[in-house]
Design a protein around this motif. Structure first.
Motif, short mmCIF file in Angstrom:
data_model
loop_
_atom_site.label_atom_id
_atom_site.label_comp_id
_atom_site.label_asym_id
_atom_site.label_seq_id
_atom_site.Cartn_x
_atom_site.Cartn_y
_atom_site.Cartn_z
N ARG A 58 -12.24 8.48 0.61
CA ARG A 58 -11.16 7.74 -0.02
C ARG A 58 -11.71 6.67 -0.97
O ARG A 58 -11.19 6.46 -2.08
CB ARG A 58 -10.28 7.09 1.06
N GLN A 60 -11.01 6.27 -5.07
CA GLN A 60 -10.49 5.04 -5.64
C GLN A 60 -11.31 4.61 -6.85
O GLN A 60 -10.78 4.10 -7.85
CB GLN A 60 -10.50 3.91 -4.59
N ASN A 88 -6.64 2.78 -12.12
CA ASN A 88 -5.50 2.19 -11.41
C ASN A 88 -4.17 2.56 -12.04
O ASN A 88 -3.14 2.67 -11.35
CB ASN A 88 -5.64 0.67 -11.36
N LYS A 145 -1.48 6.77 -8.35
CA LYS A 145 -2.86 6.91 -7.92
C LYS A 145 -2.93 6.99 -6.39
O LYS A 145 -3.63 7.84 -5.84
CB LYS A 145 -3.69 5.74 -8.42
N GLU A 146 -2.18 6.12 -5.71
CA GLU A 146 -2.21 6.10 -4.24
C GLU A 146 -1.66 7.40 -3.66
O GLU A 146 -2.17 7.92 -2.66
CB GLU A 146 -1.43 4.90 -3.71
N ASP A 147 -0.60 7.94 -4.29
CA ASP A 147 -0.04 9.22 -3.82
C ASP A 147 -1.08 10.32 -3.90
O ASP A 147 -1.23 11.13 -2.97
CB ASP A 147 1.17 9.61 -4.66
N ARG A 165 -3.95 9.82 -1.44
CA ARG A 165 -3.47 10.18 -0.09
C ARG A 165 -3.45 11.70 0.09
O ARG A 165 -3.82 12.22 1.15
CB ARG A 165 -2.07 9.60 0.12
#
Length: 274
Positions: free
Chosen positions: A209, A213, A218, A237-239, A242
């Motif tokens: 992870r 990142q 971002n 980005k987070e989706d 994940r």
């Protein structure tokens, strides 16, 4: 006007014969061809074709409206006798124009195969966009052997190669009838890293992870395209991180379609799940 006679082999014409031809051409259609032009196209071997306006002029001289009309008539074997005063020139002109017609209709075959940085054949399909002058581009893909074939009347080809895992490049090549050409593509390291992370073969998911990142901007714009064009889903980005850090069977089905970078990070990305 007096009749002129000349040998049927244009290469045997002397300066006087060329002058007579020039004078007769001007008298009949008010057009001129220079002696240099004549030597370029008739006395020497050349792959360069005359301009269409010159072919129109010569076609008009022997009784046709233009070059297209001459080709059409000759193809259908409908060429009829022209005035006797031009018959000797006509006998010479027709074989010459037949050579032009054959040359204009002949095609060059290009074949390219693609290798990576290690000179290994790239078997994954590569997108090919052939750029044409004053026309829309044509789109192709490499075959199962990593090669691409294209036929054209031109002796040069310009095309853009793109692939999710190799850097986009514009290729310009001239025809080489002796051998096919091999083209080396430069690997897109960031895309290959992303491919590794989407493989699901990762043991330390926390570290996995963190790497993602760093790899993704971002403000990245990420789109999931569904098969059969049924829709598009926008990911943050987070989706996306994940999605790539949950050990499911979906990971191995993810295929990157397109991407772009900013400051060595992925800024835009399109993907699908097979």
């Amino acid at each position: 006007m007096e009749n002129h006679s000349a040998t049927s082999d244009v290469k045997d014409w002397n300066g006087d014969t060329i002058v007579m031809f020039q004078e007769d051409l001007f008298q009949e259609v008010k057009g001129k061809v220079s002696e240099k032009w004549f030597y370029t196209y008739f006395k020497n071997e050349t792959s360069k074709l005359p301009r269409v306006d010159m072919l129109n002029l010569l076609s008009s001289y022997v009784g046709f409206e233009n070059w297209h009309a001459f080709k059409t008539a000759h193809s259908s074997e409908e060429i009829k006798s022209n005035p006797v005063k031009k018959l000797s020139w006509l006998i010479i002109f027709i074989p010459i124009t037949i050579v032009f017609m054959v040359t204009m209709n002949s095609k060059n075959e290009f074949k390219f195969c693609f290798n990576d940085d290690l000179n290994s054949t790239i078997v994954n399909q590569i997108d090919i966009k052939v750029l044409l002058e004053n026309q829309s581009p044509l789109y192709f893909k490499t075959d199962s052997l990593g090669c691409f074939n294209y036929e054209t009347k031109s002796d040069k080809i310009t095309f853009v190669v793109s692939s999710p895992y190799y850097k986009t490049d514009t290729i310009v090549r001239s025809i080489d009838k002796n051998e096919h050409q091999s083209i080396k593509l430069q690997s897109d390291d960031y895309a290959l890293v992303l491919k590794y992370y989407t493989s699901g073969n990762v043991k330390d998911w926390k570290k996995h992870r963190q790497k993602l990142q760093q790899l993704i901007h971002n403000d990245a714009q990420i789109y999931r395209l569904y098969e059969d064009n049924i829709g598009v889903e926008i990911y943050t980005k987070e989706d996306f991180v994940r999605l790539l850090t949950i050990p499911t069977k979906t990971l191995k089905k993810i295929k990157v379609l397109d991407k772009s970078y900013e400051n060595n990070q992925i800024k835009t990305l399109k993907f699908t799940v097979k």
